[in-house]
Design a protein around this motif. Structure first.
Motif, PDB file in Angstrom:
ATOM      1  N   VAL A  75       0.788  -1.267  -0.319  1.00  0.00           N
ATOM      2  CA  VAL A  75       0.168  -0.407  -0.165  1.00  0.00           C
ATOM      3  C   VAL A  75       0.961   1.515   0.355  1.00  0.00           C
ATOM      4  CG1 VAL A  75      -1.339   1.349   1.636  1.00  0.00           C
ATOM      5  CG2 VAL A  75      -2.166  -1.123   0.944  1.00  0.00           C
ATOM      6  N   ALA A  76       2.157   0.990   0.736  1.00  0.00           N
ATOM      7  CA  ALA A  76       3.151   2.332   0.388  1.00  0.00           C
ATOM      8  C   ALA A  76       2.905   2.770  -0.169  1.00  0.00           C
ATOM      9  CB  ALA A  76       4.417   1.943   1.561  1.00  0.00           C
ATOM     10  N   ASP A  77       3.931   1.968  -1.160  1.00  0.00           N
ATOM     11  CA  ASP A  77       3.865   2.102  -2.562  1.00  0.00           C
ATOM     12  C   ASP A  77       2.651   2.285  -3.204  1.00  0.00           C
ATOM     13  OD1 ASP A  77       6.757   0.560  -2.735  1.00  0.00           O
ATOM     14  OD2 ASP A  77       6.156  -1.473  -3.360  1.00  0.00           O
ATOM     15  N   PHE A  78       1.975   1.987  -3.313  1.00  0.00           N
ATOM     16  CA  PHE A  78       0.413   2.125  -4.450  1.00  0.00           C
ATOM     17  C   PHE A  78       0.323   3.733  -3.837  1.00  0.00           C
ATOM     18  CE2 PHE A  78      -1.687  -1.380  -4.326  1.00  0.00           C
ATOM     19  CZ  PHE A  78      -0.531  -2.441  -5.329  1.00  0.00           C
ATOM     20  N   LEU A  93      -6.516  -0.049 -12.543  1.00  0.00           N
ATOM     21  CA  LEU A  93      -6.716  -0.032 -11.490  1.00  0.00           C
ATOM     22  C   LEU A  93      -7.410  -0.989 -11.300  1.00  0.00           C
ATOM     23  CD1 LEU A  93      -9.279   3.726 -11.604  1.00  0.00           C
ATOM     24  CD2 LEU A  93      -7.267   2.736 -10.568  1.00  0.00           C
ATOM     25  N   THR A  94      -7.763  -1.763 -11.839  1.00  0.00           N
ATOM     26  CA  THR A  94      -7.814  -3.967 -11.610  1.00  0.00           C
ATOM     27  C   THR A  94      -6.964  -4.017 -10.931  1.00  0.00           C
ATOM     28  OG1 THR A  94      -7.380  -4.653 -13.515  1.00  0.00           O
ATOM     29  CG2 THR A  94      -9.492  -3.615 -13.595  1.00  0.00           C
ATOM     30  N   TYR A  95      -6.031  -4.063 -10.935  1.00  0.00           N
ATOM     31  CA  TYR A  95      -4.627  -4.465 -10.276  1.00  0.00           C
ATOM     32  C   TYR A  95      -4.997  -3.590  -9.142  1.00  0.00           C
ATOM     33  CZ  TYR A  95       0.131  -5.936  -8.523  1.00  0.00           C
ATOM     34  OH  TYR A  95       0.839  -5.699  -7.345  1.00  0.00           O
ATOM     35  N   ILE A  96      -4.782  -2.837  -8.640  1.00  0.00           N
ATOM     36  CA  ILE A  96      -4.996  -2.223  -7.506  1.00  0.00           C
ATOM     37  C   ILE A  96      -6.204  -2.309  -7.023  1.00  0.00           C
ATOM     38  CG2 ILE A  96      -5.442   0.224  -6.381  1.00  0.00           C
ATOM     39  CD1 ILE A  96      -2.482   0.277  -7.806  1.00  0.00           C
ATOM     40  N   PHE A  97      -7.449  -2.507  -7.076  1.00  0.00           N
ATOM     41  CA  PHE A  97      -8.322  -3.615  -6.348  1.00  0.00           C
ATOM     42  C   PHE A  97      -8.076  -4.741  -5.948  1.00  0.00           C
ATOM     43  CE2 PHE A  97     -12.643  -5.430  -7.140  1.00  0.00           C
ATOM     44  CZ  PHE A  97     -13.105  -5.539  -5.959  1.00  0.00           C
ATOM     45  N   ASP A 100      -5.859  -4.266  -3.289  1.00  0.00           N
ATOM     46  CA  ASP A 100      -6.721  -4.177  -1.974  1.00  0.00           C
ATOM     47  C   ASP A 100      -7.368  -5.197  -1.294  1.00  0.00           C
ATOM     48  OD1 ASP A 100      -4.853  -1.764  -2.064  1.00  0.00           O
ATOM     49  OD2 ASP A 100      -6.804  -1.198  -2.922  1.00  0.00           O
ATOM     50  N   LEU A 101      -8.324  -5.952  -1.954  1.00  0.00           N
ATOM     51  CA  LEU A 101      -8.748  -6.807  -1.620  1.00  0.00           C
ATOM     52  C   LEU A 101      -8.284  -7.765  -1.110  1.00  0.00           C
ATOM     53  CD1 LEU A 101     -12.116  -7.647  -1.224  1.00  0.00           C
ATOM     54  CD2 LEU A 101     -11.599  -8.761  -3.858  1.00  0.00           C
ATOM     55  N   MET A 106      -5.863 -11.433   3.454  1.00  0.00           N
ATOM     56  CA  MET A 106      -4.649 -11.259   3.888  1.00  0.00           C
ATOM     57  C   MET A 106      -4.793 -10.798   5.770  1.00  0.00           C
ATOM     58  SD  MET A 106      -1.533 -10.885   1.248  1.00  0.00           S
ATOM     59  CE  MET A 106      -1.734 -11.195  -0.018  1.00  0.00           C
ATOM     60  N   LEU A 107      -5.415  -9.697   5.964  1.00  0.00           N
ATOM     61  CA  LEU A 107      -5.434  -9.591   6.751  1.00  0.00           C
ATOM     62  C   LEU A 107      -6.362  -9.627   8.330  1.00  0.00           C
ATOM     63  CD1 LEU A 107      -4.544  -5.347   6.671  1.00  0.00           C
ATOM     64  CD2 LEU A 107      -2.842  -7.598   7.505  1.00  0.00           C
ATOM     65  N   VAL A 108      -7.657 -10.516   6.905  1.00  0.00           N
ATOM     66  CA  VAL A 108      -8.742 -10.957   8.036  1.00  0.00           C
ATOM     67  C   VAL A 108      -9.196 -12.333   8.302  1.00  0.00           C
ATOM     68  CG1 VAL A 108     -11.620 -11.253   7.819  1.00  0.00           C
ATOM     69  CG2 VAL A 108      -9.812  -8.676   7.624  1.00  0.00           C
ATOM     70  N   VAL A 109      -8.230 -13.057   7.252  1.00  0.00           N
ATOM     71  CA  VAL A 109      -8.438 -14.218   7.452  1.00  0.00           C
ATOM     72  C   VAL A 109      -8.087 -14.815   8.775  1.00  0.00           C
ATOM     73  CG1 VAL A 109      -8.316 -16.545   6.620  1.00  0.00           C
ATOM     74  CG2 VAL A 109      -9.069 -14.714   4.898  1.00  0.00           C
TER      75      VAL A 109
END
Length: 122
Positions: A75-78, A93-97, A100-101, A106-109
């Motif tokens: 995210v820092a790179d973005f 933008l699809t790659y960014i989306f 992010d998803l 990865m954080l929630v699971v």
């Protein structure tokens, strides 16, 4: 020795091999991991978290910290004023989306599996 004991070691070795296979030179977009690698990370983190949660409810927290650091660097790179627009222009933008998803998953699971096992212990 149990057969499933080496499963987390195998997953971490596979993730390291995927990271080393990525090119480290060339344009801005080639510095970012491909979306397929991000989704493989999500699957690997989910599998590792599930196996670890079956062992002890708090073990998926050990997966959460490296995942959080990886997502923070992505995210820092973005958000960077030079790298961000170059990545958006080259990958779209699809790659960014997708990044992010995948990062959110990865954080929630790991937290989700820890919570499920913790609530079963009560």
């Amino acid at each position: 020795m149990k057969a499933g004991r080496h499963f987390p070691v195998f997953l971490s070795a596979a993730a390291t091999a995927l990271l080393l296979a990525m090119p480290a030179h060339a344009g801005m977009a080639e510095r970012e991991p491909p979306s397929a690698v991000l989704w493989l990370f999500v699957i690997g983190i989910a599998a590792l978290s599930w196996v670890m949660a079956c062992r002890r409810w708090w073990l998926p927290m050990a997966v959460w910290l490296p995942a959080a650091l990886f997502i923070a660097s992505l995210v820092a790179d973005f958000a960077d004023p030079v790298i961000g627009p170059a990545v958006r222009e080259e990958l779209g933008l699809t790659y960014i989306f997708q990044a992010d998803l995948a990062g959110a998953l990865m954080l929630v699971v790991p937290l989700m599996f820890a919570n499920i096992q913790f609530s079963r212990k009560d």
